[in-house]
Structure formats: structure tokens, C-alpha cells
Design an enzyme around this catalytic site. Structure first.
Site, PDB file in Angstrom:
ATOM      1  CG  HIS A 173      -2.004  -1.023   1.137  1.00  0.00           C
ATOM      2  ND1 HIS A 173      -2.482  -1.711   2.214  1.00  0.00           N
ATOM      3  CD2 HIS A 173      -2.697  -1.465   0.055  1.00  0.00           C
ATOM      4  CE1 HIS A 173      -3.448  -2.539   1.795  1.00  0.00           C
ATOM      5  NE2 HIS A 173      -3.586  -2.416   0.495  1.00  0.00           N
ATOM      6  CD  GLU A 176      -0.787   0.611   4.496  1.00  0.00           C
ATOM      7  OE1 GLU A 176      -0.105  -0.433   4.553  1.00  0.00           O
ATOM      8  OE2 GLU A 176      -2.022   0.589   4.359  1.00  0.00           O
ATOM      9  CG  HIS A 305      -0.223  -3.861   5.405  1.00  0.00           C
ATOM     10  ND1 HIS A 305      -0.944  -3.427   4.322  1.00  0.00           N
ATOM     11  CD2 HIS A 305       0.286  -5.075   5.065  1.00  0.00           C
ATOM     12  CE1 HIS A 305      -0.873  -4.343   3.353  1.00  0.00           C
ATOM     13  NE2 HIS A 305      -0.135  -5.351   3.775  1.00  0.00           N
ATOM     14  CD  GLU A 381      -2.817  -3.259   9.196  1.00  0.00           C
ATOM     15  OE1 GLU A 381      -2.250  -2.158   9.028  1.00  0.00           O
ATOM     16  OE2 GLU A 381      -3.516  -3.808   8.333  1.00  0.00           O
TER      17      GLU A 381
HETATM   18 ZN   LIG Z   1      -1.974  -1.668   4.192  1.00  0.00          ZN
END
Ligand SMILES: [Zn+2]
Length: 422
Positions: A173, A176, A305, A381
Site C-alpha cells: 500500500h 504506508e 502495513h 499493522e
Molecule cells: Zn496496508
């Protein structure tokens, strides 16, 4: 089609005239509102809010009971607050001027790689090339090119034959940035740390790292639009503001693809999972690379992420079906969580992503587990829990790196104890 993209385009157009700087789109006096959604009715109304207010959702709308962050420009602050009060949605303004936050989490001194500021793709790639040239135990390979023709680089660290491997994936992504910053931090620890435990991990395991799966999107977040998430392939759809670009590549993997996820089927939104699985050249390159190793060699796959501080385990596509070794994976994730929290107190919640976050399909960790049969896979995350969110200030990069290093050591040792590498 949805308004958020239209908003971004309008902002970009206004910004290009008023402030020709490094970043085209500016967010002066844009606020981030944090909404606590308590009822299904509130959720249903929130999903329709863009019909009269320009909002940019920072999180996919999922379960009731969660907090959701939305970006709203100064023209719409009053209308939003009126609507929220009407719907009895509890809210808080957590960021009053998004541009200030973006400035504080921007690229500082980019002359050489270190972990006190964010860096551009060129600096990250130059560092990789230098490390590769300096160490015989690193094998560096371009695994493919992005849609716009940028290299997707990989590094394999192997100091001894017969090791099993751990795979680290970064920055699928675009926005990020803490992802590639952390993955390169870990790689640097594995290559250069004098910590005996880190040296042991780099002796006893092979490490395969793809720090930048989405180079086109990453460059776009540096040069045009800090809030970009997807890759940059024109996806064949149009809305009011023109052609729509990109696929959410962590929705494009071929395992229970397309089953679930908010706006996964909206081509102009941030979470579009593609027309079908495996449509993106970046994802195909990554999958082919993973598949190029013999079965059973890669024993763990971790995708990094932002944000929320979670260790998300398979599956994403269901909250009623769980992997055969789910309890084992939870014990391994717990080891990460406990060790990471010991460093600066950051708590990482762990469990199946479909259960903890929202049901969503087509993610790398589910493909790695379900298709490639890798016995421990997860999405990490990183910081934080929403205060700065995607715009984590650069003075936190090193702290994130250190807490994740501690977590990773504990995770690998626990995984070994659990027989993951046998
Ligand atoms: Zn992500």
C-alpha cells in the site's frame, strides 16, 4: 462512482495553482474526524455520507463498535458536524490541520539511508544496491517491473545452506511509508547488527525481503498525492473526474478472491480489488517469486502495513472459519505482541483478521497460507492506533523498528519452538 476520489482530484487541482511545491496535493486546514459508530443505522448513514459531503475515508467501513477516521476539507466541517450530531454519532477532531501532520512526517534529509526520516524510492534502492555489493551472503534480484516500469527489488540473505526462510513484504500500500521504513530497518538489523541474538537469527534462518511491492504508488505518494493506496495502472473505469487508476493489490491475491470487503468492487475507490484475481503485474511478479522457491522452504510470510497495531492472522475472508493451526499461530503472534510491548509499551492485538478487523479477501497473508501452504503468515499493522495513523511522524521510525525487532525475535523463537521450521 464515489466522491472521495473526486475530492482528491479537486484538491490536487486547487493545490497545483496555489502552492507549487514538492507535493501537488495540499491539505491545509483539512481535519481528521474520528467517528465512533455504535449502531447499524449510523453505519448505513455513514456509508451514504458522501452523497452530500466530500469525505475521504481512511479506513474501510466494517464492524459496528469501531472507530473510523475521515478526512474532511474546511468547506465541509460544519455540514459534517451537523450531520454527525443529527445521527448521534460521537466524534472527535483528532487532527486539526492535516497538512501540518503531512509536513511533520515528510522526507527530511534524503542524502543517505537511515531511519530517522522517511526516504524516497531512489534512496531506499541505492541503499539496497550498496548492501548487496558489500555482502556475499546477500543475493539481490529484480523480481519484475511495476506497471510504470520501475524495478521491484528483492534481497535474500542466506549465510548457510539448509536453512528455512522467512519472507518479509513491504509497502504494498503506497501511503504506508512506515512499512518499507520498518522492513528496511529489520533488514539492516539482520545484515549489520552486532546484537548476538540478531546475528544468530541471520545465521540460522534465510530471510527474503521485498521492501517495496508498489514502487509506482510509492513514488506517486511522494510527488503527487500523499493519500494514495493502490498501484497506478489505469483500471479501465471513469468517474466524474476522469480515468480511474489503480487496484488495491492486497485485495488482488487469488485465494477466496472478491468475496468480501467494503468497496472492493468500486473501481474508483481506494479498495478496488480488481476485475478478477492476479490482474496486477506487481502481484504476479511477487507470486512468481514466492513460487520460485521449493515447497517447504519459506516457513513464514509477514506483510507489513499501517496502522492499528495488530498481528492479523488468516483468514480474512471469513469470521467463522479458522485455519487448522490457528491456535498455534495465535501463540506465535502472542510472543510478538508481548515482546514488542516490552520495549515502549505499544500493544499489538492479534487474531484472525476477519474476526478482529473486518471480513476482506484477496490479501497476501491468506494467499501465502491458503495457496502456498506456508504455516505461519500474518499482516503486521504497525503504529499507531489512529492518533497519527498513516502520517506517523518520522521521529517514531526508529522506535517502531526497535519494537518490531524485539517482536520478531520472540516470534521466530516461538515459531521454532512450535515446530514451524521443522
Ligand atoms: Zn496496508
Amino acid at each position: 462512482m464515489k466522491l472521495p476520489i473526486l475530492l482528491i482530484t479537486l484538491v490536487a487541482m486547487v493545490a497545483a495553482k496555489s502552492a507549487p511545491g514538492r507535493m501537488a496535493a495540499r491539505y491545509d486546514h483539512f481535519r481528521i474526524y474520528q467517528l465512533t459508530i455504535e449502531t447499524n443505522l449510523q453505519m448505513e448513514e455513514l456509508k451514504k455520507i458522501h452523497e452530500h459531503i466530500s469525505v475521504h475515508f481512511l479506513n474501510e467501513l466494517g464492524a459496528v463498535g469501531n472507530k473510523y477516521n475521515v478526512i474532511v476539507g474546511p468547506l465541509f466541517h460544519r455540514a459534517l458536524e451537523k450531520t454527525l450530531k443529527f445521527l448521534e454519532i460521537v466524534y472527535e477532531v483528532i487532527v486539526d490541520d492535516l497538512q501540518k501532520l503531512i509536513d511533520e512526517s515528510s522526507v527530511g534529509d534524503d542524502s543517505q539511508m537511515e531511519w530517522e526520516t522517511y526516504h524516497t524510492l531512489d534512496t531506499i534502492y541505492d541503499w539496497i544496491d550498496q548492501e548487496c555489493a558489500a555482502h556475499d551472503f546477500l543475493e539481490c534480484k529484480v523480481i519484475g517491473q511495476s506497471y510504470e516500469g520501475r524495478d521491484i527489488k528483492s534481497i535474500r540473505l542466506s549465510k548457510r545452506s539448509g536453512n528455512k526462510a522467512i519472507f518479509l513484504e513491504g509497502n504494498i500500500h503506497a501511503m504506508e511509508w512506515i512499512s518499507s521504513a520498518t522492513v528496511t530497518f529489520l533488514l539492516n538489523q539482520l545484515i549489520n547488527s552486532e546484537d548476538p541474538e540478531m546475528q544468530r537469527l541471520s545465521e540460522e534462518y534465510d530471510w527474503i525481503v521485498v521492501p517495496m511491492v508498489n514502487p509506482d504508488g510509492f513514488v506517486y505518494t511522494h510527488e503527487v498525492e500523499r493519500l494514495w493506496r493502490k498501484n497506478r495502472r489505469p483500471n479501465g473505469y471513469r468517474n466524474e473526474s476522469g480515468d480511474c487508476y489503480g487496484i488495491d493489490m492486497n485485495r488482488n491475491f487469488d485465494y477466496h478472491w472478491g468475496g468480501a470487503g467494503w468497496n472492493i468492487d468500486e473501481p474508483c475507490d481506494h479498495w478496488f480489488g480488481g476485475e478478477e484475481p492476479n490482474t496486477e503485474v506487481e502481484i504476479i511478479s511477487l507470486q512468481n517469486f514466492v513460487s520460485s522457491f521449493e515447497d517447504g522452504y519459506i516457513r513464514s510470510y509477514m506483510a507489513y502495513h499501517a496502522y492499528g497495531q495488530y498481528v492479523l492472522l488468516p483468514y480474512g475472508h471469513s469470521n467463522t472459519e479458522f485455519p487448522p493451526n490457528y491456535e498455534q499461530m495465535k501463540r506465535i503472534a502472542a510472543a510478538f505482541s508481548d515482546a514488542a510491548a516490552d520495549v515502549y509499551g505499544s500493544t499489538f492485538t492479534y487474531g484472525a483478521s476477519g474476526l478482529l478487523n473486518y471480513v476482506v479477501s484477496g490479501a497476501a497473508k491468506d494467499w501465502a497460507y491458503g495457496v502456498k501452504k506456508i504455516p505461519f503468515t500474518c499482516t503486521v499493522e504497525l503504529r499507531d492506533k489512529g492518533t497519527f495513523g498513516f502520517f506517523l511522524p518520522s521521529n517514531q521510525i526508529t522506535e517502531v523498528g526497535l519494537e518490531v525487532t524485539a517482536g520478531l525475535k520472540a516470534l521466530v523463537n516461538k515459531a521454532a519452538e512450535e515446530g514451524i521450521f521443522d
